[in-house]
Write a protein that holds these residues in place. Structure first.
Motif, short mmCIF file in Angstrom:
data_model
loop_
_atom_site.label_atom_id
_atom_site.label_comp_id
_atom_site.label_asym_id
_atom_site.label_seq_id
_atom_site.Cartn_x
_atom_site.Cartn_y
_atom_site.Cartn_z
N SER A 1 -4.26 -0.01 -8.78
CA SER A 1 -4.04 -0.43 -6.84
C SER A 1 -3.88 -1.95 -6.36
N ARG B 1 0.64 -1.00 -0.24
CA ARG B 1 0.37 0.07 -0.26
C ARG B 1 0.64 1.88 -0.04
N ARG C 1 -4.27 3.97 -4.34
CA ARG C 1 -2.83 3.81 -4.72
C ARG C 1 -2.59 3.28 -5.97
N ARG C 2 -2.09 3.39 -7.00
CA ARG C 2 -1.94 2.73 -8.03
C ARG C 2 -0.71 2.30 -7.78
N ASP D 1 -5.36 2.96 1.19
CA ASP D 1 -4.69 2.76 -0.01
C ASP D 1 -4.13 2.16 -0.48
#
Length: 370
Positions: free
Chosen positions: A279, A213, A263-264, A259
């Protein structure tokens, strides 16, 4: 070990008592999307008794996923899980039992000198070498993980576990390169493949805190694609076919730690409909991996009124803040089960009741972040 027939039989016992998608595909059958964790609590007899009562209650009430680890509560958590399984009026084969190895466990209580304990109990007998250790208390060598799995089975009183996680492999990044950690995981997975073939575990995976993450390139970052590729190679190396037992990822996820969805930071799996990085949750879903969330209600921090942002809270179903926070975690696309630890029977009842409400659909969940 859990079986398809027993898992589906457990689900069918509860009929329509729970909301949509409460039971979700896992391993050979289905598992409750609310799981009970065993991380928190002091290593005392009083907490043992309270935890045992709570696990038994959960197993009777519609939770058939129990998560623990060799080091939780100085090794006492696994013993309590085993006792609760034997006491509860459910078949062992209808419960998914997961545990973890990686952190060197104490034996029932915290030693006065942890460093001396590690030296005397682990280094001098040859269970680990000093160079194997990260932060003085973590190892993922095949020899240590096999030793740890054997001790876990002894404490649980079981012949096998359904999922065995390598616990926080990113801890090793403190003392070795990322490439070396991937190599170490590959060796660990080969050992776990052999134990899977022997019938000691049904599947394996990694349980992480930061690895999947944090931003790509961060100090504690690991690529889920690379980890999976090491499992695929382990499956090919061990045989008897090219299959592998890497089936699950555990990571923290809640409304304050989203995350893994936002989050990618992971490369898109082959064949995925994505123009760039994705992600961790998206990668796991595309790769067919189950995702289990830890810290699903922030270890209790999200169980109080006002902890979840009002606009998000308004979209979630549930009568209490804890239920709504838990239903946020259960609503994330790709999540199989969300863990909540509790040694309080009333909290267990509250957590189980969260499953009587429907989770958000994928579009409604996405809209939370718009």
């Amino acid at each position: 070990m859990a079986t398809r027939e027993a898992l589906w039989g457990y689900r069918n016992r509860f009929g329509d008592a729970f909301g949509r998608t409460y039971f979700r595909r896992f391993g050979p059958g289905v598992v409750s999307s609310v799981g009970i964790g065993t991380y928190l609590g002091e290593p005392t007899p009083a907490v043992d008794e309270a935890s045992r009562e709570s696990i038994e209650l959960a197993l009777r009430s519609g939770v058939n996923h129990v998560d623990t680890a060799a080091n939780y509560r100085c090794g006492r958590a696994e013993r309590v899980v085993g006792e609760a399984l034997r006491a509860a009026p459910v078949d062992r084969e209808s419960v998914v039992v997961a545990t973890k190895g990686g952190f060197l466990p104490f034996d029932g209580e915290r030693p006065s000198d942890p460093s001396a304990y590690v030296r005397e109990r682990f280094v001098e007998p040859g269970i680990v070498a000093p160079d194997d250790l990260a932060n003085g208390a973590h190892a993922i060598t095949p020899e240590f993980l096999e030793w740890s799995l054997d001790r876990s089975l002894d404490r649980l009183g079981l012949d096998s576990v359904d999922c065995y996680y390598v616990h926080n492999p990113e801890t090793q990044l403190a003392v070795r390169s990322r490439a070396d950690v991937y190599d170490a995981l590959g060796a660990a997975f080969e050992a776990l493949e052999r134990r899977r073939a022997a019938g000691d575990l049904g599947a394996y995976g990694v349980a992480t805190w930061d690895a999947f993450r944090v931003p790509e390139g961060g100090d504690r970052y690991l690529s889920l694609a690379e980890v999976l590729s090491r499992a695929e190679a382990a499956g090919e190396a061990v045989g008897p076919d090219d299959d592998h037992g890497f089936e699950a990822v555990q990571l923290p996820f809640n409304v304050a730690m989203a995350d893994a969805f936002t989050r990618r930071n992971q490369p898109a799996p082959p064949g995925a409909d994505a123009d760039g990085p994705v992600s961790a949750l998206s990668f796991a879903h595309e790769a067919g991996l189950s995702v289990v969330t830890s810290a699903s209600i922030g270890q209790g921090d999200l169980a109080v009124e006002g902890a979840v942002p009002a606009d998000v809270d308004a979209t979630l179903a549930g009568e209490t803040p804890a239920q709504r926070a838990l239903n946020f975690a259960r609503s994330a696309p790709g999540v199989t089960s969300s863990l909540v630890g509790s040694a309080d029977p009333e909290h267990v009842r509250e957590n189980v009741a969260a499953g009587t409400f429907d989770p958000l659909g994928a579009s409604a969940f996405d809209a939370v972040f718009e």
